[in-house]
Design a protein around this motif. Structure first.
Motif, short mmCIF file in Angstrom:
data_model
loop_
_atom_site.label_atom_id
_atom_site.label_comp_id
_atom_site.label_asym_id
_atom_site.label_seq_id
_atom_site.Cartn_x
_atom_site.Cartn_y
_atom_site.Cartn_z
N GLY A 211 28.50 127.91 101.19
CA GLY A 211 29.71 127.17 101.51
C GLY A 211 30.41 126.61 100.57
N HIS A 212 30.06 126.81 99.11
CA HIS A 212 30.64 125.89 98.03
C HIS A 212 32.22 125.90 97.99
N ALA A 213 32.88 126.93 98.62
CA ALA A 213 34.36 126.97 98.51
C ALA A 213 35.02 125.94 99.62
N ALA A 214 34.21 126.12 100.63
CA ALA A 214 34.69 124.88 101.54
C ALA A 214 34.38 123.39 100.89
N GLU A 215 33.37 123.51 100.54
CA GLU A 215 33.03 121.95 99.77
C GLU A 215 33.96 121.57 98.68
N HIS A 216 34.36 122.76 97.99
CA HIS A 216 35.52 122.30 97.00
C HIS A 216 36.66 121.84 97.69
N ASN A 217 37.11 122.56 98.74
CA ASN A 217 38.12 122.03 99.31
C ASN A 217 38.01 120.85 99.95
N GLN A 218 37.02 120.24 100.55
CA GLN A 218 37.01 119.03 101.04
C GLN A 218 36.73 117.87 99.98
N GLY A 219 36.28 118.34 98.85
CA GLY A 219 36.38 117.34 97.71
C GLY A 219 37.43 117.12 96.90
N THR A 220 38.54 118.15 97.01
CA THR A 220 39.56 118.10 95.97
C THR A 220 40.68 118.11 96.82
N SER A 221 40.97 118.75 98.19
CA SER A 221 42.08 119.02 98.66
C SER A 221 42.93 120.09 98.41
N HIS A 222 42.25 120.89 97.62
CA HIS A 222 42.82 122.35 97.14
C HIS A 222 42.81 123.27 98.36
N PRO A 223 43.77 123.48 99.15
CA PRO A 223 43.46 124.22 100.41
C PRO A 223 43.63 125.65 100.30
N ILE A 224 44.34 126.49 99.27
CA ILE A 224 44.61 127.66 99.18
C ILE A 224 43.53 128.23 98.33
N SER A 225 42.71 129.47 99.03
CA SER A 225 41.78 130.06 98.27
C SER A 225 41.82 131.66 98.49
N VAL A 226 41.56 132.58 97.66
CA VAL A 226 41.24 133.89 97.81
C VAL A 226 40.02 134.75 97.54
N SER A 227 39.91 135.40 98.68
CA SER A 227 38.61 136.22 98.65
C SER A 227 38.53 137.15 97.73
N PHE A 228 37.35 137.25 96.95
CA PHE A 228 37.13 138.54 96.26
C PHE A 228 36.49 139.68 96.95
N SER A 229 35.93 139.45 98.16
CA SER A 229 35.68 140.43 99.08
C SER A 229 36.72 141.35 99.60
N ASP A 230 37.54 140.73 100.20
CA ASP A 230 38.74 141.50 101.10
C ASP A 230 39.96 141.18 100.49
N LEU A 231 40.27 140.49 99.32
CA LEU A 231 41.37 140.05 98.73
C LEU A 231 42.39 139.36 99.87
N THR B 147 43.78 135.89 101.68
CA THR B 147 44.06 134.33 101.28
C THR B 147 43.74 133.37 102.43
N TRP B 148 43.14 132.45 102.19
CA TRP B 148 42.75 131.35 103.30
C TRP B 148 43.52 130.07 102.95
N CYS B 149 44.03 129.38 103.97
CA CYS B 149 44.49 128.09 103.98
C CYS B 149 43.66 127.18 104.74
N TYR B 150 42.96 126.35 103.93
CA TYR B 150 42.05 125.36 104.67
C TYR B 150 42.74 124.33 105.34
N ALA B 151 43.79 123.94 104.99
CA ALA B 151 44.57 122.98 105.60
C ALA B 151 45.21 123.60 107.10
N CYS B 152 45.73 124.94 107.03
CA CYS B 152 46.27 125.46 108.28
C CYS B 152 45.20 126.03 108.98
N ASP B 153 44.01 126.34 108.42
CA ASP B 153 42.68 126.83 108.95
C ASP B 153 42.90 128.31 109.63
N ASP B 154 43.74 129.06 108.59
CA ASP B 154 44.31 130.40 108.81
C ASP B 154 44.30 131.11 107.35
N TYR B 155 44.41 132.67 107.87
CA TYR B 155 44.73 133.31 106.61
C TYR B 155 45.98 133.44 106.56
#
Length: 146
Positions: free
Chosen positions: A66-86, A88-96
């Protein structure tokens, strides 16, 4: 072997109106090479990682430690991209999410994962490997056309 309903996949409808992409995706993505085998910077796990599109940090998924989610919580960086299925997730929108701004990122990830640029990439420029810093990650001096 039959598919068990709890194991069945489902289609993901990606949100097309994420208001966070414009402000939280690094504008230098065309100059960044990507290594989808890079491990989590916290625990060194390389099995299922995500890359923050604001600071370029690589962190493991919620299904690992869960380090990606922890990173978002600690930094408020909301957009991440998965290396597994490529995806993109927005933590702020809670959606792909999806957006034309993400096309160069998707092309760079596809190149790293499969060795080819996706056919729908058009005239996108991405960094060449010879211009990257050690470890396959970094900002290049010049981008090459893919």
């Amino acid at each position: 072997m039959p598919i068990v309903p709890s194991q069945a996949g489902y289609p993901v409808n990606r949100r097309t109106n994420c208001p966070h992409i414009q402000d939280h995706v690094s504008p230098d993505w065309a100059k960044v090479t990507v290594d989808v085998s890079k491990p989590c910077t916290v625990c060194n796990d390389a099995s299922e990682n995500w890359r923050c599109l604001e600071c370029q940090g690589v962190f493991c998924s919620r299904y690992i430690k869960g380090h990606a989610a922890e990173h978002n919580q600690g930094t408020s960086h909301p957009i991440s991209v998965s290396f597994s299925d490529l995806s993109t997730w927005c933590y702020a929108c809670d959606d792909y999410v999806t957006d034309p701004l993400l096309k160069p990122i998707e092309a760079a990830l596809h190149l790293s994962k499969f060795g080819t640029i996706p056919p729908d990439s058009g005239d996108i420029e991405i960094a060449s490997e010879e211009n990257s810093t050690a470890g396959g990650e970094g900002t290049s001096g010049s981008a090459s056309k893919a």
